[in-house]
Design an enzyme around this catalytic site. Sequence first.
Site, PDB file in Angstrom:
ATOM      1  CG  ASN A 222      -2.015   1.069   1.095  1.00 27.01           C
ATOM      2  OD1 ASN A 222      -2.369   1.446  -0.032  1.00 27.01           O
ATOM      3  ND2 ASN A 222      -2.494   1.582   2.198  1.00 27.01           N
TER       4      ASN A 222
ATOM      5  CB  ALA B 278       3.675  -3.981   8.584  1.00 25.35           C
TER       6      ALA B 278
ATOM      7  CB  SER C 142      -6.684   2.689  15.272  1.00 25.82           C
ATOM      8  OG  SER C 142      -7.816   3.386  14.795  1.00 25.82           O
TER       9      SER C 142
ATOM     10  CE1 TYR D 224      -8.460   0.617  11.963  1.00 25.22           C
ATOM     11  CE2 TYR D 224      -6.800  -0.765  10.911  1.00 25.22           C
ATOM     12  CZ  TYR D 224      -7.142   0.364  11.644  1.00 25.22           C
ATOM     13  OH  TYR D 224      -6.165   1.221  12.073  1.00 25.22           O
TER      14      TYR D 224
ATOM     15  CE  LYS E 164      -4.249  -1.085  13.726  1.00 24.05           C
ATOM     16  NZ  LYS E 164      -2.781  -1.258  13.547  1.00 24.05           N
TER      17      LYS E 164
HETATM   18  C1  WQD Z   1     -14.227  10.813   8.685  1.00 22.99           C
HETATM   19  C2  WQD Z   1     -15.611  11.438   8.586  1.00 22.99           C
HETATM   20  C3  WQD Z   1     -17.231  10.095   7.441  1.00 22.99           C
HETATM   21  C4  WQD Z   1     -15.451  10.341   3.462  1.00 22.99           C
HETATM   22  C5  WQD Z   1     -11.151   5.803   9.748  1.00 22.99           C
HETATM   23  C6  WQD Z   1     -10.811   4.597  10.554  1.00 22.99           C
HETATM   24  C7  WQD Z   1      -9.813   4.958  11.605  1.00 22.99           C
HETATM   25  C8  WQD Z   1      -8.610   5.593  10.961  1.00 22.99           C
HETATM   26  C9  WQD Z   1      -9.034   6.810  10.154  1.00 22.99           C
HETATM   27  C10 WQD Z   1      -6.972   3.882  10.631  1.00 22.99           C
HETATM   28  C11 WQD Z   1     -16.705  10.407   8.820  1.00 22.99           C
HETATM   29  C12 WQD Z   1     -16.966  11.408   6.695  1.00 22.99           C
HETATM   30  C13 WQD Z   1     -15.660  10.505   4.828  1.00 22.99           C
HETATM   31  C14 WQD Z   1     -16.368  10.909   2.532  1.00 22.99           C
HETATM   32  C15 WQD Z   1     -17.646  11.797   4.358  1.00 22.99           C
HETATM   33  N1  WQD Z   1      -7.934   4.663  10.143  1.00 22.99           N
HETATM   34  N2  WQD Z   1     -16.734  11.221   5.259  1.00 22.99           N
HETATM   35  N3  WQD Z   1     -17.426  11.624   3.015  1.00 22.99           N
HETATM   36  O1  WQD Z   1     -14.044   6.728   9.482  1.00 22.99           O
HETATM   37  O2  WQD Z   1     -13.349   8.529  11.160  1.00 22.99           O
HETATM   38  O3  WQD Z   1     -11.754   6.731  10.598  1.00 22.99           O
HETATM   39  O4  WQD Z   1      -9.991   6.355   9.190  1.00 22.99           O
HETATM   40  O5  WQD Z   1      -6.550   3.829  11.749  1.00 22.99           O
HETATM   41  O6  WQD Z   1      -9.452   3.784  12.270  1.00 22.99           O
HETATM   42  O7  WQD Z   1     -11.991   4.169  11.211  1.00 22.99           O
HETATM   43  O8  WQD Z   1     -12.266   8.439   8.911  1.00 22.99           O
HETATM   44  O9  WQD Z   1     -11.883   9.912   7.022  1.00 22.99           O
HETATM   45  O10 WQD Z   1     -13.184   7.763   6.629  1.00 22.99           O
HETATM   46  O11 WQD Z   1     -14.235   9.647   7.864  1.00 22.99           O
HETATM   47  O12 WQD Z   1     -18.622  12.442   4.776  1.00 22.99           O
HETATM   48  O13 WQD Z   1     -16.236  10.788   1.272  1.00 22.99           O
HETATM   49  O14 WQD Z   1     -15.791  11.932   7.269  1.00 22.99           O
HETATM   50  O15 WQD Z   1     -18.628   9.817   7.446  1.00 22.99           O
HETATM   51  O16 WQD Z   1     -17.730  11.027   9.547  1.00 22.99           O
HETATM   52  P1  WQD Z   1     -12.984   7.600  10.062  1.00 22.99           P
HETATM   53  P2  WQD Z   1     -12.849   8.919   7.518  1.00 22.99           P
END
Ligand code: WQD
Length: 350
Positions: free
Chosen positions: A40, A87, A130, A155, A159
């Site tokens: 990735n 990783a 996380s 996921y 963790k």
């Molecule tokens: C953030 C907010 C979406 C995309 C995830 C993992 C977390 C970490 C970070 C690894 C949410 C909104 C998103 C879009 C939107 N990863 N959104 N339109 O889900 O908080 O966290 O990524 O460790 O473990 O769970 O991050 O950036 O996907 O979303 O409205 O096209 O943005 O609904 O509220 P998230 P995200």
Amino acid sequence: MQKRKQKILVTGGAGYIGSHTIVELLDAGYDVVSIDNFSNSTKDTFTRIKKITGVVVPNYVGDVAGVALLERVFKKEKYIDGIIHFAALKSVPESVADPIRYYKNNIGSLLSVISFVKKHNITQFVFSSSAAVYGDITKLPVNEKTPLAPPASPYGATKVMGEMILQDVARAVPELKIAMLRYFNPIGAHTSGMLGELPLGVPANLAPVIIEAASGVRKSVQVFGDNYKTRDGTCIRDYIHVSDIARAHALAFRFLQKQKSCCEVFNLGSGRGVTVLELIQAFEKVTEIVVPVTIGKRRAGDMAAIYSDCRKAKKMLGWMPRFSIQEAMQSAWQWHLNLVNNKHPKRPLK
Ligand code: WQD
């Protein structure tokens, strides 16, 4: 005789947080080696790290779940003083679609690394955890003592299990010192503009989606729901600059060096909740670019709000976030412009 530098093995060193952490470790005076299979990421990341730091970081290509690779690294490197284990597969929706792949990869790689640590008496271990471990929590902000709700995805479950495995190993191996870092939402790119998030494939996270909507790669940001019980109806998250998260890893090793034995969890967040619309507005403010937005349905698995109480990391690691969300979004945009100008494909395919 001059004391030699401590050498840190970073698994997943070519990744978004891994690469930024390598820069901060070098800056803090550590030697670094990496293992990354580029599943990735791209090997060009090490060229960029060299441009920033002047250091050629050796990367061993392969899957860290294989103990033979770890043995080869240790033999070649002669000594390793500490390990940061990044990783892992990290896409929430992908983990829902393919849980077996996530459990096998994320738990398997942790078990092979931690068994290697035990066998070679490595005493300092930092685990990339996380905020996903908290699940759907109502009492905010969350701190390290907040009881965990069931994780919202496989996921997140990997963790939670990773942390449990390490707590058990720490009890069984008292000389082992462990820090488990719970990242909230990492965003942004290195201030040099030479390192950032490579959205390989179609990004799911909000920050890279904003960049794609601003640059026309996609028509708009689809906001996943604006009827949550929050100040503007959109979800609240705790966005934190990736370099602030990276710097916390160097501080975590400095902390571990002073401990006899420990297994500590630390929240790495800004301590502030920001809504989806507010992050978009922060981007628009610093770039003066209007981001097209459409309001869509809620995304399964999303919680309304989560943000951190990160005082423990400040108190015990001496860590303070330095960047604002405006600076983070500015750096992400600059990184995007540099990628495009360097004719780097907009979406380098896997
Ligand atoms: C953030 C907010 C979406 C995309 C995830 C993992 C977390 C970490 C970070 C690894 C949410 C909104 C998103 C879009 C939107 N990863 N959104 N339109 O889900 O908080 O966290 O990524 O460790 O473990 O769970 O991050 O950036 O996907 O979303 O409205 O096209 O943005 O609904 O509220 P998230 P995200």
